[in-house]
Write an enzyme that holds these catalytic residues in place. Structure first.
Site, mmCIF file in Angstrom:
data_model
loop_
_atom_site.group_PDB
_atom_site.id
_atom_site.type_symbol
_atom_site.label_atom_id
_atom_site.label_comp_id
_atom_site.label_asym_id
_atom_site.label_seq_id
_atom_site.Cartn_x
_atom_site.Cartn_y
_atom_site.Cartn_z
ATOM 1 C CD GLU A 224 -2.975 -0.673 -0.062
ATOM 2 O OE1 GLU A 224 -3.068 0.484 -0.464
ATOM 3 O OE2 GLU A 224 -3.770 -1.563 -0.404
ATOM 4 C CE1 TYR B 216 -6.963 3.539 -0.030
ATOM 5 C CE2 TYR B 216 -4.594 3.352 0.630
ATOM 6 C CZ TYR B 216 -5.655 2.963 -0.354
ATOM 7 O OH TYR B 216 -5.651 2.069 -1.209
ATOM 8 C CG ASP C 192 -8.743 5.248 -3.079
ATOM 9 O OD1 ASP C 192 -10.023 5.420 -3.236
ATOM 10 O OD2 ASP C 192 -8.169 4.551 -4.090
#
Ligand code: SF4
Length: 357
Positions: free
Chosen positions: A37, A120, A138
């Protein structure tokens, strides 16, 4: 059926009908999700995935990462930019080893408390690894929800993000698998509710989508904040001697590229020609002493764009017979490949030094 229920039902139906096989599909290990990520936040999938594989190859688990030193981690991160993220990854690895005996924490509040992990990434790790019902917010997800609900508030404002998060948390209370939901909504934003003008006439949500019904799709989401950009002029002196030695130092200031290496630097407020200046001073004013005449062989220019800054980099290739003393905080080395450089200098070295890779 409520608006939220209709949204959920159609989203999951769309997801079933539009499978998207991504390289990370099926990964449930929190460490791997975390690293992927962070890397994929700053680069395209095709390029980022190679970085991810090589990073995981070097540091396959949190213990291996925590036992590495900062230089090794920055070297593995070289070329990705945003080096504070690499430093935060290392800090978090130390915390996981020290406070959680090397086992990745499995509660949202513990995950988000780790350095460099924002809402996030915490939601992605939480939902994909542990089934925690937290939405990933996002750009794709914000776009989908502002359009579907007709929300015309500024999405760069934290209040708007909070509203959307609350809306999605409400939707997620009815979800069996948070990982599937988060993947579905991200894919829907990336493939169906795209930026610009999406194909609303063939969208499963069109009957209930307020932006579509009110014909305001192209105006949403609203982004009001403008980023002020500043120009910086970095003049680097690549001083090398006939024995193959170079002069470098590690950036320490609270600034971009902290912890990376660079050549001797003179920063200026505007573009300048420092050639004359440099030859005149022959480095003596900077505490650097050399043997033999100093000659400027070449001048190279590179531009590097960061979110808030445009960097105009000039690199002067300067030769002398022997570097005798590097001056304060400078390091004399004949092996540049061991050190991590900012992308701009990395490009210069690749263009100008055969032994560098
Ligand atoms: S109808 Fe258009 S704006 Fe609404 S969700 Fe579908 S693609 Fe997005």
């Amino acid at each position: 059926m409520t608006q939220e229920n209709k949204f959920l039902k159609r989203l999951l139906q769309w997801h079933d009908e539009n499978p998207r096989d991504m390289p990370w599909s099926g990964i449930t290990d929190p460490y791997s999700i975390w690293i992927s990520e962070v890397i994929l936040q700053q680069t395209r999938v095709a390029q980022g995935w190679d970085y991810y594989l090589s990073f995981i190859d070097k540091f396959p688990d949190v213990d291996m990462l925590a036992s590495a030193n900062e230089d090794e981690v920055l070297k593995a991160w070289e070329g990705l930019g945003y080096y504070s993220r690499a430093r935060n990854i290392l800090k978090s690895a130390h915390i996981i080893v020290k406070e959680y005996a090397g086992v990745f924490p499995n509660e949202y509040d513990q995950i988000i408390a780790l350095p460099g992990i924002g809402p996030y990434t915490a939601a992605a790790i939480g939902s994909f690894a542990f089934g925690i019902k937290k939405p990933v917010l996002d750009g794709n997800v914000l776009r989908v929800i502002t359009r579907y609900t007709g929300n015309d508030s500024d999405i760069l404002n934290n209040k708007t993000k909070k509203e959307i998060q609350i809306y999605l948390e409400e939707v997620m209370t009815r979800v069996d698998d948070p990982a599937v939901f988060n993947q579905a909504i991200m894919n829907f934003g990336a493939l169906q509710c795209t930026p610009g003008i999406p194909n609303c006439n063939e969208c499963i949500m069109s009957k209930n989508c307020i932006a579509h019904k009110e014909n305001i799709v192209e105006f949403l989401p609203v982004k009001l904040k403008k980023i002020k950009k500043k120009n910086r002029y970095l003049n680097f002196i690549d001083l090398r001697d006939d024995q193959g030695n170079f002069l470098i130092h590690r950036r320490q200031a609270k600034d971009i590229w902290k912890g990376l290496y660079e050549f001797f630097l003179i920063e200026s407020k505007a573009e300048i020609d420092i050639k004359k200046e440099l030859l005149k001073k022959e480095f003596k004013d900077f505490g650097i002493s050399v043997k033999g005449k100093i000659a400027i062989e070449k001048q190279s220019s590179y531009k590097h764009q960061l979110t808030h800054q445009t960097i105009y980099g000039k690199i002067f290739t300067v030769r002398c017979q022997k570097i005798l003393d590097g001056g304060p905080n400078m390091l004399i080395t004949n092996s540049l490949s061991e050190y991590a450089f900012p992308k701009l200098l990395d490009l210069y070295l690749q263009d100008n030094l055969e032994t560098y890779d």
